[in-house]
Design a protein around this motif. Structure first.
Motif, PDB file in Angstrom:
ATOM      1  N   HIS A  15       0.946  -1.181   0.050  1.00 24.55           N
ATOM      2  CA  HIS A  15      -0.031  -0.025  -0.020  1.00 24.55           C
ATOM      3  C   HIS A  15       0.872   1.195  -0.121  1.00 24.55           C
ATOM      4  O   HIS A  15       0.689   2.176  -0.716  1.00 24.55           O
ATOM      5  CB  HIS A  15      -0.893   0.206   1.185  1.00 24.55           C
ATOM      6  CG  HIS A  15      -2.015  -1.172   1.337  1.00 24.55           C
ATOM      7  ND1 HIS A  15      -2.550  -1.235   2.457  1.00 24.55           N
ATOM      8  CD2 HIS A  15      -2.448  -1.941   0.140  1.00 24.55           C
ATOM      9  CE1 HIS A  15      -3.785  -2.151   1.942  1.00 24.55           C
ATOM     10  NE2 HIS A  15      -3.585  -2.477   0.693  1.00 24.55           N
ATOM     11  N   VAL A  16       1.904   1.289   0.718  1.00 23.04           N
ATOM     12  CA  VAL A  16       2.773   2.280   0.845  1.00 23.04           C
ATOM     13  C   VAL A  16       3.438   2.495  -0.325  1.00 23.04           C
ATOM     14  O   VAL A  16       3.590   3.781  -0.881  1.00 23.04           O
ATOM     15  CB  VAL A  16       3.661   2.590   2.004  1.00 23.04           C
ATOM     16  CG1 VAL A  16       4.673   3.657   2.148  1.00 23.04           C
ATOM     17  CG2 VAL A  16       2.739   2.447   3.522  1.00 23.04           C
ATOM     18  N   LEU A  17       4.076   1.584  -1.026  1.00 25.45           N
ATOM     19  CA  LEU A  17       4.746   1.831  -2.293  1.00 25.45           C
ATOM     20  C   LEU A  17       3.819   2.076  -3.354  1.00 25.45           C
ATOM     21  O   LEU A  17       4.150   3.084  -4.035  1.00 25.45           O
ATOM     22  CB  LEU A  17       5.311   0.319  -2.483  1.00 25.45           C
ATOM     23  CG  LEU A  17       6.406  -0.333  -2.018  1.00 25.45           C
ATOM     24  CD1 LEU A  17       6.424  -1.712  -2.148  1.00 25.45           C
ATOM     25  CD2 LEU A  17       7.743   0.622  -2.258  1.00 25.45           C
ATOM     26  N   SER A  18       2.661   1.792  -3.385  1.00 22.44           N
ATOM     27  CA  SER A  18       1.618   2.388  -4.149  1.00 22.44           C
ATOM     28  C   SER A  18       1.406   3.841  -4.162  1.00 22.44           C
ATOM     29  O   SER A  18       1.216   4.459  -5.037  1.00 22.44           O
ATOM     30  CB  SER A  18       0.256   1.642  -4.015  1.00 22.44           C
ATOM     31  OG  SER A  18      -0.747   2.094  -4.875  1.00 22.44           O
ATOM     32  N   HIS A  19       1.507   4.257  -2.892  1.00 20.69           N
ATOM     33  CA  HIS A  19       0.996   5.725  -2.392  1.00 20.69           C
ATOM     34  C   HIS A  19       2.526   6.310  -3.213  1.00 20.69           C
ATOM     35  O   HIS A  19       1.947   7.564  -3.637  1.00 20.69           O
ATOM     36  CB  HIS A  19       1.246   5.912  -0.954  1.00 20.69           C
ATOM     37  CG  HIS A  19       1.122   7.530  -0.806  1.00 20.69           C
ATOM     38  ND1 HIS A  19       0.011   8.238  -0.732  1.00 20.69           N
ATOM     39  CD2 HIS A  19       2.039   7.943  -0.072  1.00 20.69           C
ATOM     40  CE1 HIS A  19       0.391   9.126  -0.341  1.00 20.69           C
ATOM     41  NE2 HIS A  19       1.730   9.447   0.031  1.00 20.69           N
ATOM     42  N   TYR A  20       3.559   5.838  -3.264  1.00 21.06           N
ATOM     43  CA  TYR A  20       4.696   6.733  -3.671  1.00 21.06           C
ATOM     44  C   TYR A  20       5.026   6.280  -5.082  1.00 21.06           C
ATOM     45  O   TYR A  20       6.000   6.755  -5.760  1.00 21.06           O
ATOM     46  CB  TYR A  20       6.067   6.329  -2.736  1.00 21.06           C
ATOM     47  CG  TYR A  20       5.885   7.124  -1.592  1.00 21.06           C
ATOM     48  CD1 TYR A  20       6.015   8.529  -1.269  1.00 21.06           C
ATOM     49  CD2 TYR A  20       5.678   6.159  -0.203  1.00 21.06           C
ATOM     50  CE1 TYR A  20       6.107   8.968  -0.078  1.00 21.06           C
ATOM     51  CE2 TYR A  20       5.560   6.789   0.941  1.00 21.06           C
ATOM     52  CZ  TYR A  20       5.847   8.196   1.144  1.00 21.06           C
ATOM     53  OH  TYR A  20       5.736   8.768   2.357  1.00 21.06           O
ATOM     54  N   GLY A  21       3.919   5.419  -5.856  1.00 21.79           N
ATOM     55  CA  GLY A  21       4.429   5.161  -7.027  1.00 21.79           C
ATOM     56  C   GLY A  21       5.510   4.342  -7.670  1.00 21.79           C
ATOM     57  O   GLY A  21       6.060   4.362  -8.601  1.00 21.79           O
ATOM     58  N   ARG A  22       5.751   3.483  -6.616  1.00 22.07           N
ATOM     59  CA  ARG A  22       6.863   2.491  -6.748  1.00 22.07           C
ATOM     60  C   ARG A  22       6.507   0.974  -6.638  1.00 22.07           C
ATOM     61  O   ARG A  22       7.220   0.094  -6.041  1.00 22.07           O
ATOM     62  CB  ARG A  22       7.947   2.644  -5.484  1.00 22.07           C
ATOM     63  CG  ARG A  22       8.445   4.112  -5.518  1.00 22.07           C
ATOM     64  CD  ARG A  22       9.045   4.755  -6.794  1.00 22.07           C
ATOM     65  NE  ARG A  22      10.491   4.024  -7.037  1.00 22.07           N
ATOM     66  CZ  ARG A  22      11.630   4.035  -6.625  1.00 22.07           C
ATOM     67  NH1 ARG A  22      11.878   5.205  -5.926  1.00 22.07           N
ATOM     68  NH2 ARG A  22      12.521   3.370  -6.781  1.00 22.07           N
TER      69      ARG A  22
END
Length: 115
Positions: A15-22
């Motif tokens: 989820h956090v990776l998706s938030h940062y576009g990674r």
């Protein structure tokens, strides 16, 4: 900042990776808003939110403040690490400037070939 004592679930890392576009995958609406709120909060409110939601707080802290944080979250989520790319040519050959440009794009050769 110490990020050695981690217990971040793979889903939270994704989820956090998706938030940062990674990479990763997006969270639901409420969780996406929570991630955004922790990301944008000042230090006092971030500490309060992190105390209540320690998994997300740890993952966001890792992504924002640890040099290897994104790669660590990608490993936790079971994703292959994505290489750093130049913001101009999208190449992966470094070294990179603080502006995110590769060496060739940071100092391009003039058309007449004389530097």
């Amino acid at each position: 900042m110490s990020t050695t004592n981690l217990s971040i679930p793979a889903e939270v890392a994704a989820h956090v990776l998706s938030h940062y576009g990674r990479g990763g995958y997006p969270a639901g609406d409420w969780t996406a808003d929570l991630i955004s709120l922790i990301d944008r909060a000042d230090m006092v409110h971030r500490a309060k939110l992190t105390a209540t939601f320690p998994d997300y707080g740890a993952a966001i802290t890792l992504a924002k403040y640890d040099e290897e944080g994104i790669a660590t979250l990608q490993r936790i989520a079971g994703l292959p690490p994505t290489p750093i790319t130049c913001k101009r040519c999208w190449g992966t050959d470094g070294p990179f400037t603080p502006d995110g440009l590769c060496e060739a794009c940071a100092r391009p050769m003039p058309l007449d070939g004389v530097a």
